[in-house]
Design a protein around this motif. Structure first.
Motif, PDB file in Angstrom:
ATOM      1  N   ASP A 139       0.833  -1.211   0.000  1.00 51.30           N
ATOM      2  CA  ASP A 139       0.000   0.000   0.000  1.00 51.30           C
ATOM      3  C   ASP A 139       0.866   1.259   0.000  1.00 51.30           C
ATOM      4  OD1 ASP A 139      -2.248  -1.591   0.070  1.00 51.30           O
ATOM      5  OD2 ASP A 139      -2.570  -1.374   2.231  1.00 51.30           O
ATOM      6  N   ALA A 140       1.913   1.276   0.832  1.00 55.65           N
ATOM      7  CA  ALA A 140       2.769   2.461   0.924  1.00 55.65           C
ATOM      8  C   ALA A 140       3.451   2.752  -0.404  1.00 55.65           C
ATOM      9  CB  ALA A 140       3.809   2.276   2.029  1.00 55.65           C
ATOM     10  N   ALA A 141       3.891   1.719  -1.091  1.00 57.78           N
ATOM     11  CA  ALA A 141       4.554   1.921  -2.376  1.00 57.78           C
ATOM     12  C   ALA A 141       3.611   2.580  -3.378  1.00 57.78           C
ATOM     13  CB  ALA A 141       5.070   0.591  -2.920  1.00 57.78           C
ATOM     14  N   GLU A 142       2.393   2.064  -3.465  1.00 58.98           N
ATOM     15  CA  GLU A 142       1.444   2.645  -4.412  1.00 58.98           C
ATOM     16  C   GLU A 142       1.123   4.104  -4.054  1.00 58.98           C
ATOM     17  OE1 GLU A 142       0.369   1.584  -7.198  1.00 58.98           O
ATOM     18  OE2 GLU A 142       0.672  -0.584  -7.218  1.00 58.98           O
ATOM     19  N   GLU A 143       1.023   4.396  -2.767  1.00 59.81           N
ATOM     20  CA  GLU A 143       0.772   5.780  -2.341  1.00 59.81           C
ATOM     21  C   GLU A 143       1.893   6.713  -2.794  1.00 59.81           C
ATOM     22  OE1 GLU A 143       0.337   5.693   1.868  1.00 59.81           O
ATOM     23  OE2 GLU A 143      -1.463   4.432   1.822  1.00 59.81           O
ATOM     24  N   LEU A 144       3.125   6.169  -2.866  1.00 57.52           N
ATOM     25  CA  LEU A 144       4.280   6.966  -3.261  1.00 57.52           C
ATOM     26  C   LEU A 144       4.542   6.903  -4.765  1.00 57.52           C
ATOM     27  CD1 LEU A 144       6.621   6.010  -0.290  1.00 57.52           C
ATOM     28  CD2 LEU A 144       5.573   8.247  -0.689  1.00 57.52           C
ATOM     29  N   GLY A 145       3.642   6.258  -5.493  1.00 55.29           N
ATOM     30  CA  GLY A 145       3.782   6.207  -6.942  1.00 55.29           C
ATOM     31  C   GLY A 145       4.688   5.107  -7.455  1.00 55.29           C
ATOM     32  N   VAL A 146       5.007   4.135  -6.610  1.00 49.98           N
ATOM     33  CA  VAL A 146       5.843   3.007  -7.026  1.00 49.98           C
ATOM     34  C   VAL A 146       4.935   1.795  -7.230  1.00 49.98           C
ATOM     35  CG1 VAL A 146       7.737   1.468  -6.406  1.00 49.98           C
ATOM     36  CG2 VAL A 146       7.841   3.891  -5.760  1.00 49.98           C
ATOM     37  N   PRO A 147       4.837   1.261  -8.432  1.00 48.35           N
ATOM     38  CA  PRO A 147       3.964   0.096  -8.669  1.00 48.35           C
ATOM     39  C   PRO A 147       4.368  -1.087  -7.790  1.00 48.35           C
ATOM     40  CG  PRO A 147       4.718   1.031 -10.748  1.00 48.35           C
ATOM     41  CD  PRO A 147       5.508   1.699  -9.661  1.00 48.35           C
ATOM     42  N   ALA A 148       3.358  -1.775  -7.238  1.00 48.99           N
ATOM     43  CA  ALA A 148       3.618  -2.842  -6.270  1.00 48.99           C
ATOM     44  C   ALA A 148       3.068  -4.170  -6.753  1.00 48.99           C
ATOM     45  CB  ALA A 148       3.002  -2.486  -4.912  1.00 48.99           C
ATOM     46  N   VAL A 149       3.896  -5.210  -6.631  1.00 47.92           N
ATOM     47  CA  VAL A 149       3.549  -6.575  -6.997  1.00 47.92           C
ATOM     48  C   VAL A 149       3.700  -7.449  -5.764  1.00 47.92           C
ATOM     49  CG1 VAL A 149       4.188  -8.553  -8.447  1.00 47.92           C
ATOM     50  CG2 VAL A 149       4.290  -6.231  -9.385  1.00 47.92           C
ATOM     51  N   ALA A 150       2.730  -8.313  -5.519  1.00 50.48           N
ATOM     52  CA  ALA A 150       2.778  -9.211  -4.355  1.00 50.48           C
ATOM     53  C   ALA A 150       3.468 -10.517  -4.728  1.00 50.48           C
ATOM     54  CB  ALA A 150       1.371  -9.496  -3.847  1.00 50.48           C
ATOM     55  N   PHE A 151       4.139 -11.095  -3.741  1.00 50.84           N
ATOM     56  CA  PHE A 151       4.815 -12.387  -3.902  1.00 50.84           C
ATOM     57  C   PHE A 151       4.408 -13.249  -2.714  1.00 50.84           C
ATOM     58  CE2 PHE A 151       8.777 -14.414  -5.766  1.00 50.84           C
ATOM     59  CZ  PHE A 151       8.695 -15.578  -5.031  1.00 50.84           C
ATOM     60  N   ARG A 152       3.847 -14.416  -2.969  1.00 48.15           N
ATOM     61  CA  ARG A 152       3.556 -15.352  -1.881  1.00 48.15           C
ATOM     62  C   ARG A 152       4.500 -16.536  -2.014  1.00 48.15           C
ATOM     63  NH1 ARG A 152      -0.955 -14.835   1.414  1.00 48.15           N
ATOM     64  NH2 ARG A 152       0.102 -16.500   2.540  1.00 48.15           N
ATOM     65  N   THR A 153       5.099 -16.915  -0.898  1.00 48.00           N
ATOM     66  CA  THR A 153       6.110 -17.969  -0.898  1.00 48.00           C
ATOM     67  C   THR A 153       5.512 -19.353  -0.646  1.00 48.00           C
ATOM     68  OG1 THR A 153       6.569 -17.617   1.463  1.00 48.00           O
ATOM     69  CG2 THR A 153       7.872 -16.346  -0.119  1.00 48.00           C
ATOM     70  N   VAL A 154       4.200 -19.447  -0.579  1.00 49.05           N
ATOM     71  CA  VAL A 154       3.530 -20.731  -0.355  1.00 49.05           C
ATOM     72  C   VAL A 154       3.118 -21.334  -1.690  1.00 49.05           C
ATOM     73  CG1 VAL A 154       2.720 -20.113   1.946  1.00 49.05           C
ATOM     74  CG2 VAL A 154       1.295 -19.582  -0.057  1.00 49.05           C
ATOM     75  N   SER A 155       2.617 -22.557  -1.637  1.00 53.00           N
ATOM     76  CA  SER A 155       2.121 -23.240  -2.828  1.00 53.00           C
ATOM     77  C   SER A 155       0.824 -22.600  -3.307  1.00 53.00           C
ATOM     78  CB  SER A 155       1.885 -24.715  -2.519  1.00 53.00           C
ATOM     79  OG  SER A 155       0.978 -24.856  -1.432  1.00 53.00           O
ATOM     80  N   ALA A 156       0.501 -22.804  -4.575  1.00 56.28           N
ATOM     81  CA  ALA A 156      -0.764 -22.302  -5.109  1.00 56.28           C
ATOM     82  C   ALA A 156      -1.946 -23.001  -4.436  1.00 56.28           C
ATOM     83  CB  ALA A 156      -0.813 -22.516  -6.619  1.00 56.28           C
ATOM     84  N   CYS A 157      -1.796 -24.291  -4.144  1.00 57.93           N
ATOM     85  CA  CYS A 157      -2.916 -25.021  -3.521  1.00 57.93           C
ATOM     86  C   CYS A 157      -3.214 -24.482  -2.124  1.00 57.93           C
ATOM     87  CB  CYS A 157      -2.647 -26.521  -3.503  1.00 57.93           C
ATOM     88  SG  CYS A 157      -1.132 -27.050  -2.693  1.00 57.93           S
ATOM     89  N   SER A 158      -2.175 -24.154  -1.350  1.00 54.96           N
ATOM     90  CA  SER A 158      -2.421 -23.610  -0.011  1.00 54.96           C
ATOM     91  C   SER A 158      -2.948 -22.179  -0.099  1.00 54.96           C
ATOM     92  CB  SER A 158      -1.156 -23.668   0.841  1.00 54.96           C
ATOM     93  OG  SER A 158      -0.138 -22.874   0.288  1.00 54.96           O
ATOM     94  N   PHE A 159      -2.444 -21.401  -1.049  1.00 56.79           N
ATOM     95  CA  PHE A 159      -2.947 -20.035  -1.218  1.00 56.79           C
ATOM     96  C   PHE A 159      -4.429 -20.069  -1.573  1.00 56.79           C
ATOM     97  CE2 PHE A 159      -3.627 -16.130  -3.721  1.00 56.79           C
ATOM     98  CZ  PHE A 159      -3.223 -15.189  -2.786  1.00 56.79           C
ATOM     99  N   LEU A 160      -4.817 -20.998  -2.429  1.00 57.16           N
ATOM    100  CA  LEU A 160      -6.228 -21.148  -2.778  1.00 57.16           C
ATOM    101  C   LEU A 160      -7.050 -21.553  -1.562  1.00 57.16           C
ATOM    102  CD1 LEU A 160      -8.514 -21.211  -4.840  1.00 57.16           C
ATOM    103  CD2 LEU A 160      -7.787 -23.535  -5.465  1.00 57.16           C
ATOM    104  N   ALA A 161      -6.496 -22.409  -0.713  1.00 54.40           N
ATOM    105  CA  ALA A 161      -7.206 -22.796   0.511  1.00 54.40           C
ATOM    106  C   ALA A 161      -7.410 -21.588   1.415  1.00 54.40           C
ATOM    107  CB  ALA A 161      -6.433 -23.895   1.238  1.00 54.40           C
ATOM    108  N   TYR A 162      -6.396 -20.727   1.540  1.00 54.30           N
ATOM    109  CA  TYR A 162      -6.551 -19.508   2.336  1.00 54.30           C
ATOM    110  C   TYR A 162      -7.657 -18.621   1.742  1.00 54.30           C
ATOM    111  CZ  TYR A 162      -1.907 -20.565   4.347  1.00 54.30           C
ATOM    112  OH  TYR A 162      -0.833 -21.155   4.982  1.00 54.30           O
TER     113      TYR A 162
END
Length: 482
Positions: A139-162
């Motif tokens: 959020d802070a990056a976008e507020e400052l005009g820096v495009p932000a991309v998220a990275f999750r270090t878990v598996s896709a199957c666990s991310f989907l479960a979340y």
């Protein structure tokens, strides 16, 4: 046109650092400047193995900076303290983090107290790739005009479960009944996995009582944290379509864009030092003296804590299995303290030629060693991928977080190992380890999967193609932010 410069910011845990440093190294290999952001505590732990400048022999396009996490240096930062670390980091790091992104009005460079020499040749930060557990940074990056991309270090199957937790509550599948009964009941609310998952296979937080605290029910808070990744410009996952195609297909519509670019440990050139523990390279010499595929490698990762009773069951199960074993036994791993007596117990029960104990091991080198026949693991996603790349059969004993669902995929989907969750009995350990060491079918599945993921990361493979698309995406974002 300004050069792309990505600030890579992992949550300050060993597994997150490892994964995102492989990613950073791959970016550097693609010609992108990278600043890798540690906490001050972790950078001190790394000591001479990392510094505020590029380590000797590495690319001049990568540098290492740090910000405070707000906790005293002698704080344990153990698995029991993760929520405290999460809150403290959000409260104390936000100021220095914003200063790192916001140009100085006099130099046009990041603030001096968090940056290196502005003449070092690094352009301004043009894109943030932050751990999805750090939504405030995105959020802070976008507020400052820096495009932000998220990275999750878990598996896709666990991310989907979340992501599916609200649906699980809606269907009445959460919370679980009190007392822990019925863990083998099927779970229908995670799309694409209706015929696969049992209660015991959901991420460990789903077993917690549905209590409210300052962030609401724990399960709902985790679901929101995952859903918030959809507000970023894109989500990066360290996985391959061949491993988790169905889960990726269900996640993608909920994200701005989705990039499956793993296994990253097989894509990048050797990364700068990232281990917060000193690796014992002597275990490689010990492995050199063992027969091919004769050794059981045992490691439960950087956070798992076991009781003395569990330690005893694992020890005598391993000894009874009859194979030499290499055991990573962190100094803080056994509850109620761990001392030399535990290490002596391993040697006494197994014999000096049958057992070797280290505090931390160079895991990738161990897994690719000819002597290793199977891997007894907590099924953390990094370890699962590292075993997959090397074609090593696994025995999974998950501890927490995403490990429960990872182990289910190992045993029931990829069939590259055995799932031993929720059981810690010496007879079961003995039987399961022997089967993993001796099963030709499991070994064939493990080797076939290794061949597939190596194709994924090779030129023209699905993950390599996705990574190329990601680099172009980042460069386009970087252009739009300048």
């Amino acid at each position: 046109m300004a050069a792309a410069h990505v600030l890579v910011f992992p949550f300050p845990l060993q597994g997150h650092i490892n994964c995102m440093l492989h990613f950073a190294t791959a970016l550097v290999g693609a010609g992108v400047h990278v600043t890798f952001l540690h906490t001050e505590h972790n950078l001190r732990r790394l000591g001479g193995r990392a510094s505020a400048s590029a380590p000797a022999g590495s690319s001049p396009r990568i540098r290492f900076l740090s910000i405070p996490d707000g906790l005293p240096d002698d704080h344990r930062r153990s698995v029991a303290d993760l929520f405290e670390l999460f809150k403290s980091l959000a409260a104390e790091a936000i100021g220095p983090f914003r200063a790192l992104l916001a140009p100085s009005p006099t130099t046009g460079s990041p603030a001096a107290d968090v940056s290196v020499d502005p003449t070092s040749g690094f352009p301004p930060v043009t894109c943030l790739v932050a751990d999805g557990l750090l939504p405030w940074a995105l959020d802070a990056a976008e507020e400052l005009g820096v495009p932000a991309v998220a990275f999750r270090t878990v598996s896709a199957c666990s991310f989907l479960a979340y992501l599916s937790v609200p649906k699980l509550f809606e269907l009445g599948e959460l919370p679980f009944p009190a007392g822990g009964a019925g863990l083998d009941e099927p779970v229908r609310g995670v799309p694409g996995m209706e015929s696969l998952l049992r209660r015991r296979d959901l991420p460990s937080l789903c077993r917690r009582p549905n209590e409210t605290d300052d962030v609401g029910p724990a399960q709902q808070a985790l679901a929101k944290l995952s859903a918030d990744s959809g507000k970023a410009r894109a989500l990066i996952l360290n996985t391959a379509a061949s491993l988790e195609q169905s889960a990726l297909a269900h996640v993608a519509p909920r994200m701005g864009d989705l990039f499956a670019v793993g296994p990253l440990n097989a894509m990048s050139s050797p990364a700068p030092a990232s281990s917060l523990w000193s690796e014992d390279d002597g275990c490689i010499a010990w492995l050199d003296g063992q027969a091919d595929r004769s050794v059981v490698y045992v490691s439960f990762g950087s956070l798992a804590v076991i009781t003395r009773d569990q330690f005893t069951e694992f020890l005598y199960g391993l000894v009874a299995a009859g194979y030499p074993f290499l055991w990573v036994l962190r100094p803080d791993m056994v509850e109620a303290g761990q001392d030399a007596a535990l290490r002596e117990a391993v040697g006494g029960a197994g014999g000096s030629s049958k057992a070797h104990v280290v505090a931390w091991a160079p895991q990738r080198d161990v897994l690719r060693h000819r002597a290793v026949g199977c891997f007894l693991t907590h099924a953390g996603w990094n370890s699962t991928l590292e075993a997959a790349v090397e074609g090593v059969p696994t025995v999974c004993w998950p501890f927490s977080a995403d490990q429960q669902i990872n182990s289910r995929f190992v045993g029931a989907v990829w069939k590259t190992g055995l799932d031993m969750k929720d059981v810690c009995d010496r007879a079961v350990v003995e039987k399961t380890v022997r089967e993993a060491m001796e099963s030709a079918e499991i070994r064939r599945s493990a080797q076939a999967l290794a061949q597939q993921v190596r194709r994924d990361v090779a030129a023209g493979g699905s993950s390599a193609t996705e990574f190329d698309r990601l680099v172009k995406f980042i460069k386009k974002l970087s252009t739009s932010s300048t």
